[in-house]
Design a protein around this motif. Structure first.
Motif, PDB file in Angstrom:
ATOM      1  N   ARG A 119       0.834  -1.209   0.000  1.00  0.00           N
ATOM      2  CA  ARG A 119       0.000   0.000   0.000  1.00  0.00           C
ATOM      3  C   ARG A 119       0.866   1.257   0.000  1.00  0.00           C
ATOM      4  O   ARG A 119       0.584   2.224  -0.706  1.00  0.00           O
ATOM      5  N   PHE A 120       1.947   1.234   0.773  1.00  0.00           N
ATOM      6  CA  PHE A 120       2.844   2.390   0.809  1.00  0.00           C
ATOM      7  C   PHE A 120       3.566   2.568  -0.528  1.00  0.00           C
ATOM      8  O   PHE A 120       3.710   3.687  -1.017  1.00  0.00           O
ATOM      9  N   PHE A 121       4.013   1.486  -1.138  1.00  0.00           N
ATOM     10  CA  PHE A 121       4.678   1.573  -2.432  1.00  0.00           C
ATOM     11  C   PHE A 121       3.753   2.185  -3.480  1.00  0.00           C
ATOM     12  O   PHE A 121       4.169   3.039  -4.276  1.00  0.00           O
ATOM     13  N   LYS A 122       2.510   1.742  -3.511  1.00  0.00           N
ATOM     14  CA  LYS A 122       1.560   2.255  -4.507  1.00  0.00           C
ATOM     15  C   LYS A 122       1.287   3.740  -4.285  1.00  0.00           C
ATOM     16  O   LYS A 122       1.201   4.510  -5.252  1.00  0.00           O
ATOM     17  N   ARG A 123       1.145   4.146  -3.035  1.00  0.00           N
ATOM     18  CA  ARG A 123       0.937   5.558  -2.734  1.00  0.00           C
ATOM     19  C   ARG A 123       2.151   6.378  -3.152  1.00  0.00           C
ATOM     20  O   ARG A 123       2.018   7.454  -3.749  1.00  0.00           O
ATOM     21  N   LEU A 124       3.320   5.863  -2.856  1.00  0.00           N
ATOM     22  CA  LEU A 124       4.558   6.569  -3.167  1.00  0.00           C
ATOM     23  C   LEU A 124       4.719   6.779  -4.667  1.00  0.00           C
ATOM     24  O   LEU A 124       5.029   7.881  -5.134  1.00  0.00           O
ATOM     25  N   LEU A 125       4.480   5.750  -5.454  1.00  0.00           N
ATOM     26  CA  LEU A 125       4.646   5.848  -6.905  1.00  0.00           C
ATOM     27  C   LEU A 125       3.555   6.692  -7.539  1.00  0.00           C
ATOM     28  O   LEU A 125       3.802   7.440  -8.484  1.00  0.00           O
ATOM     29  N   ALA A 126       2.338   6.596  -7.015  1.00  0.00           N
ATOM     30  CA  ALA A 126       1.244   7.394  -7.569  1.00  0.00           C
ATOM     31  C   ALA A 126       1.468   8.870  -7.340  1.00  0.00           C
ATOM     32  O   ALA A 126       1.156   9.706  -8.187  1.00  0.00           O
ATOM     33  N   GLY A 127       2.028   9.222  -6.203  1.00  0.00           N
ATOM     34  CA  GLY A 127       2.247  10.629  -5.902  1.00  0.00           C
ATOM     35  C   GLY A 127       3.436  11.224  -6.617  1.00  0.00           C
ATOM     36  O   GLY A 127       3.441  12.408  -6.949  1.00  0.00           O
ATOM     37  N   LEU A 128       4.470  10.411  -6.901  1.00  0.00           N
ATOM     38  CA  LEU A 128       5.711  10.940  -7.463  1.00  0.00           C
ATOM     39  C   LEU A 128       5.808  10.798  -8.981  1.00  0.00           C
ATOM     40  O   LEU A 128       6.421  11.600  -9.647  1.00  0.00           O
ATOM     41  N   LYS A 129       5.211   9.710  -9.510  1.00  0.00           N
ATOM     42  CA  LYS A 129       5.269   9.440 -10.948  1.00  0.00           C
ATOM     43  C   LYS A 129       6.705   9.229 -11.440  1.00  0.00           C
ATOM     44  O   LYS A 129       7.031   9.487 -12.579  1.00  0.00           O
ATOM     45  N   TYR A 130       7.574   8.778 -10.543  1.00  0.00           N
ATOM     46  CA  TYR A 130       8.942   8.417 -10.896  1.00  0.00           C
ATOM     47  C   TYR A 130       9.238   7.051 -10.299  1.00  0.00           C
ATOM     48  O   TYR A 130       8.622   6.643  -9.309  1.00  0.00           O
ATOM     49  N   LYS A 131      10.204   6.369 -10.877  1.00  0.00           N
ATOM     50  CA  LYS A 131      10.668   5.110 -10.326  1.00  0.00           C
ATOM     51  C   LYS A 131      12.147   5.236  -9.996  1.00  0.00           C
ATOM     52  O   LYS A 131      12.905   5.825 -10.755  1.00  0.00           O
ATOM     53  N   PRO A 132      12.567   4.650  -8.874  1.00  0.00           N
ATOM     54  CA  PRO A 132      13.974   4.758  -8.486  1.00  0.00           C
ATOM     55  C   PRO A 132      14.840   3.743  -9.224  1.00  0.00           C
ATOM     56  O   PRO A 132      14.341   2.796  -9.835  1.00  0.00           O
ATOM     57  N   ARG A 133      16.134   3.937  -9.144  1.00  0.00           N
ATOM     58  CA  ARG A 133      17.086   2.956  -9.659  1.00  0.00           C
ATOM     59  C   ARG A 133      17.411   1.922  -8.587  1.00  0.00           C
ATOM     60  O   ARG A 133      17.683   0.767  -8.894  1.00  0.00           O
ATOM     61  N   ARG A 134      17.366   2.344  -7.319  1.00  0.00           N
ATOM     62  CA  ARG A 134      17.706   1.451  -6.230  1.00  0.00           C
ATOM     63  C   ARG A 134      16.869   1.770  -5.005  1.00  0.00           C
ATOM     64  O   ARG A 134      16.582   2.936  -4.726  1.00  0.00           O
ATOM     65  N   LEU A 135      16.475   0.735  -4.263  1.00  0.00           N
ATOM     66  CA  LEU A 135      15.783   0.865  -2.989  1.00  0.00           C
ATOM     67  C   LEU A 135      16.709   0.384  -1.883  1.00  0.00           C
ATOM     68  O   LEU A 135      17.378  -0.642  -2.033  1.00  0.00           O
ATOM     69  N   VAL A 136      16.729   1.120  -0.775  1.00  0.00           N
ATOM     70  CA  VAL A 136      17.509   0.722   0.395  1.00  0.00           C
ATOM     71  C   VAL A 136      16.547   0.665   1.579  1.00  0.00           C
ATOM     72  O   VAL A 136      15.870   1.646   1.882  1.00  0.00           O
ATOM     73  N   THR A 137      16.478  -0.484   2.234  1.00  0.00           N
ATOM     74  CA  THR A 137      15.588  -0.660   3.376  1.00  0.00           C
ATOM     75  C   THR A 137      16.328  -1.367   4.498  1.00  0.00           C
ATOM     76  O   THR A 137      17.467  -1.817   4.338  1.00  0.00           O
ATOM     77  N   ASP A 138      15.656  -1.474   5.644  1.00  0.00           N
ATOM     78  CA  ASP A 138      16.207  -2.282   6.724  1.00  0.00           C
ATOM     79  C   ASP A 138      15.857  -3.749   6.463  1.00  0.00           C
ATOM     80  O   ASP A 138      15.460  -4.118   5.367  1.00  0.00           O
ATOM     81  N   GLY A 139      15.976  -4.585   7.479  1.00  0.00           N
ATOM     82  CA  GLY A 139      15.784  -6.014   7.270  1.00  0.00           C
ATOM     83  C   GLY A 139      14.347  -6.495   7.272  1.00  0.00           C
ATOM     84  O   GLY A 139      14.106  -7.705   7.195  1.00  0.00           O
ATOM     85  N   LEU A 140      13.365  -5.596   7.335  1.00  0.00           N
ATOM     86  CA  LEU A 140      11.961  -6.008   7.337  1.00  0.00           C
ATOM     87  C   LEU A 140      11.611  -6.703   6.021  1.00  0.00           C
ATOM     88  O   LEU A 140      11.754  -6.122   4.943  1.00  0.00           O
ATOM     89  N   LYS A 141      11.127  -7.932   6.103  1.00  0.00           N
ATOM     90  CA  LYS A 141      10.860  -8.723   4.902  1.00  0.00           C
ATOM     91  C   LYS A 141       9.682  -8.191   4.091  1.00  0.00           C
ATOM     92  O   LYS A 141       9.552  -8.521   2.911  1.00  0.00           O
ATOM     93  N   SER A 142       8.828  -7.403   4.700  1.00  0.00           N
ATOM     94  CA  SER A 142       7.671  -6.860   3.976  1.00  0.00           C
ATOM     95  C   SER A 142       8.096  -6.011   2.787  1.00  0.00           C
ATOM     96  O   SER A 142       7.401  -5.968   1.758  1.00  0.00           O
ATOM     97  N   TYR A 143       9.244  -5.327   2.896  1.00  0.00           N
ATOM     98  CA  TYR A 143       9.720  -4.520   1.773  1.00  0.00           C
ATOM     99  C   TYR A 143      10.032  -5.398   0.565  1.00  0.00           C
ATOM    100  O   TYR A 143       9.742  -5.029  -0.577  1.00  0.00           O
ATOM    101  N   GLY A 144      10.640  -6.560   0.812  1.00  0.00           N
ATOM    102  CA  GLY A 144      10.950  -7.464  -0.287  1.00  0.00           C
ATOM    103  C   GLY A 144       9.702  -7.962  -0.985  1.00  0.00           C
ATOM    104  O   GLY A 144       9.674  -8.096  -2.221  1.00  0.00           O
ATOM    105  N   VAL A 145       8.648  -8.243  -0.210  1.00  0.00           N
ATOM    106  CA  VAL A 145       7.380  -8.683  -0.791  1.00  0.00           C
ATOM    107  C   VAL A 145       6.827  -7.624  -1.734  1.00  0.00           C
ATOM    108  O   VAL A 145       6.420  -7.916  -2.864  1.00  0.00           O
ATOM    109  N   ALA A 146       6.810  -6.373  -1.272  1.00  0.00           N
ATOM    110  CA  ALA A 146       6.282  -5.287  -2.092  1.00  0.00           C
ATOM    111  C   ALA A 146       7.168  -4.998  -3.294  1.00  0.00           C
ATOM    112  O   ALA A 146       6.678  -4.743  -4.400  1.00  0.00           O
TER     113      ALA A 146
END
Length: 236
Positions: A119-146
């Motif tokens: 849900r956060f990823f979709k909100r983030l992309l809808a608001g920015l209309k850009y895609k990153p080259r790289r994502l950096v997160t902590d060890g929470l596995k939910s980020y990998g799922v999204a």
């Protein structure tokens, strides 16, 4: 200043006073009583409840205008979540910043599972209309799922040691949370923190990377943009 931009419909105070009160409240760690006192020292008699209503009404509106004026974000996005205790229940503030520390978006949710991450990823992309080259997160596995479902082509680095940029971005939130004696509802936290991240970030320039002259010019530009977007100065 043009007459039609001097006031907001339905408000008896000039736009300059209202926007200044919103600016004071979001840029500095001030309470509503503090803002009331500062305005009183300048001969402006207004109650803190009026200031609260101004910040609730215009804070998100001003923040949205500043967000549209913001340059394209960097290509490395840092994502992190931090807990908020609201009415005795745990909620999570999801935040994304780019490699320069510029806030991209925030979302308050009551979960931090894969569904919440998507849900956060979709909100983030809808608001920015850009895609990153790289994502950096902590060890929470939910980020990998999204990431695998929504941004499969984007490189994903998961490490608690590489994500200081996002973790440090939570500090202003913690200061305001203490100053406000915690948030009263998830809706209030979302409204305030979204507006706060955009307005506060607009004036928090990377001074350590600039010369004195560059910083003064950037600061002047930020103030001019604020005045234009809050209708207290005609755009040139």
């Amino acid at each position: 200043m043009t007459p039609d931009r001097a006031t907001y419909p339905g408000y008896r105070f000039p736009a300059e006073i209202i926007s200044h009160a919103v600016w004071l409240y979001h840029v500095f760690s001030l309470s509503l009583r503090d803002v009331e006192l500062i305005l009183a020292e300048r001969g402006i008699t207004v109650t803190r409840e009026s200031i609260r209503n101004w910040c609730r009404k215009f804070g998100c509106e001003f923040a949205a205008k500043l967000r549209r004026r913001r340059p394209k974000p960097g290509d490395t996005w840092h994502l992190d979540e931090v807990f908020l205790r609201i009415n005795g229940q745990l909620h999570y503030l999801w935040r994304a910043v780019d490699q320069h520390g510029v806030a991209l978006d925030i979302l308050v949710q009551d979960r931090r599972n894969g569904r919440a991450a998507k849900r956060f990823f979709k909100r983030l992309l809808a608001g920015l209309k850009y895609k990153p080259r790289r994502l950096v997160t902590d060890g929470l596995k939910s980020y990998g799922v999204a990431q695998r479902e929504i941004l499969p082509e984007v490189r994903h680095r998961s490490s608690r040691y590489l994500n200081n940029r996002a973790e440090n971005s939570h500090r202003p939130t913690r200061r305001r949370e203490r100053q406000m004696q915690r948030f009263k509802s998830a809706g209030q936290a979302q409204r305030f923190l979204w507006a706060h991240s955009m307005i506060y970030g607009h004036f928090r320039l990377r001074r350590h990377l600039m010369t004195a002259g560059e910083y003064r010019r950037a600061r002047t530009k930020a103030i001019r943009t604020w005045r234009q977007e809050t209708c207290t100065q005609a755009a040139t």
